[in-house]
Design a protein around this motif. Sequence first.
Motif, PDB file in Angstrom:
ATOM      1  N   THR A  59       0.822  -1.210   0.000  1.00  0.00           N
ATOM      2  CA  THR A  59       0.000   0.000   0.000  1.00  0.00           C
ATOM      3  C   THR A  59       0.858   1.263   0.000  1.00  0.00           C
ATOM      4  O   THR A  59       0.447   2.293  -0.545  1.00  0.00           O
ATOM      5  CB  THR A  59      -0.931   0.010   1.229  1.00  0.00           C
ATOM      6  OG1 THR A  59      -0.160  -0.264   2.406  1.00  0.00           O
ATOM      7  CG2 THR A  59      -2.027  -1.025   1.083  1.00  0.00           C
ATOM      8  N   GLY A  62       2.017   1.550  -3.564  1.00  0.00           N
ATOM      9  CA  GLY A  62       0.864   1.939  -4.359  1.00  0.00           C
ATOM     10  C   GLY A  62       0.473   3.387  -4.130  1.00  0.00           C
ATOM     11  O   GLY A  62       0.090   4.098  -5.077  1.00  0.00           O
ATOM     12  N   PHE A  63       0.579   3.858  -2.892  1.00  0.00           N
ATOM     13  CA  PHE A  63       0.217   5.246  -2.587  1.00  0.00           C
ATOM     14  C   PHE A  63       1.126   6.221  -3.322  1.00  0.00           C
ATOM     15  O   PHE A  63       0.655   7.181  -3.956  1.00  0.00           O
ATOM     16  CB  PHE A  63       0.296   5.478  -1.080  1.00  0.00           C
ATOM     17  CG  PHE A  63       0.208   6.923  -0.691  1.00  0.00           C
ATOM     18  CD1 PHE A  63      -0.998   7.614  -0.791  1.00  0.00           C
ATOM     19  CD2 PHE A  63       1.325   7.602  -0.233  1.00  0.00           C
ATOM     20  CE1 PHE A  63      -1.079   8.953  -0.449  1.00  0.00           C
ATOM     21  CE2 PHE A  63       1.250   8.936   0.124  1.00  0.00           C
ATOM     22  CZ  PHE A  63       0.043   9.612   0.012  1.00  0.00           C
ATOM     23  N   LEU A  66       0.467   6.209  -6.966  1.00  0.00           N
ATOM     24  CA  LEU A  66      -0.780   6.908  -7.242  1.00  0.00           C
ATOM     25  C   LEU A  66      -0.572   8.420  -7.232  1.00  0.00           C
ATOM     26  O   LEU A  66      -1.090   9.133  -8.096  1.00  0.00           O
ATOM     27  CB  LEU A  66      -1.833   6.523  -6.195  1.00  0.00           C
ATOM     28  CG  LEU A  66      -3.224   7.155  -6.345  1.00  0.00           C
ATOM     29  CD1 LEU A  66      -3.864   6.741  -7.661  1.00  0.00           C
ATOM     30  CD2 LEU A  66      -4.110   6.759  -5.170  1.00  0.00           C
ATOM     31  N   MET A 168      -4.625   0.140  -5.011  1.00  0.00           N
ATOM     32  CA  MET A 168      -4.300   1.551  -4.834  1.00  0.00           C
ATOM     33  C   MET A 168      -4.228   2.275  -6.178  1.00  0.00           C
ATOM     34  O   MET A 168      -4.740   3.388  -6.324  1.00  0.00           O
ATOM     35  CB  MET A 168      -2.975   1.705  -4.096  1.00  0.00           C
ATOM     36  CG  MET A 168      -3.006   1.273  -2.639  1.00  0.00           C
ATOM     37  SD  MET A 168      -3.971   2.376  -1.587  1.00  0.00           S
ATOM     38  CE  MET A 168      -2.911   3.808  -1.539  1.00  0.00           C
TER      39      MET A 168
END
Length: 226
Positions: A59, A62-63, A66, A168
């Motif tokens: 995560t 992924g954050f 993003l 994400m």
Amino acid sequence: MLDASSLSAIRLTIELSLATTAILLALGTPLAWWLARSRSPLRVPVRALVTLPLVLPPTVLGFYLLVAMGPAGPLGKLTQALGMGTLAFTFTGLLIGSVIYSLPFVVQPIINAFETLGERPLEAAASLRAGPLDAFWHVALPLARPGYVTGAVLGFAHTLGEFGVVLMIGGNIPGQTRTISVQIFDDVESLEYAQAHWLAGGMLAFSFAVLLVLHLLQARSARTVP
């Protein structure tokens, strides 16, 4: 039996896994060769960066991906300037995230294979007047084949089971970014346990088969080493 949504998730996940593995084998080969052969002071930090996804929570990766792909991020600004829009919540964005997240699973076995190779085969090729590129293609690559097989299998299998990164970056868009792991999560949330059992059971059987094949290949390789 599996419904249309599950079949669509399976198709998309296989496409993502194949594309990710192919890209990593192409990009990972020169990177692995440099990491295995270089004496540059940058070698250690670069190798740490390559293996970072092994310990970094999905995560977190992924954050930041993003944010980078978003309208205010550097990659997002670049793609918008090129008229491509933003890559977040698209298959292309999902592919970029998968390539980064699965990088060590493909590159590390290839590095190990190149390091095991040693200097003697390349020195023998050079004594026969083979150039560096010729020695790489006709000596190093064939001898490193077990590392490529291991890397390809691990990279494909790892991409199949991704969850945190793909959720994400890609969200949960049917037919576009919904992978098997996201579909299982969605089925459980909807109390569709029968569908979740089919997908989860299939992933369990596949994962066991991958590990079994790898162990058999390693055992066979060990027996053939003089």
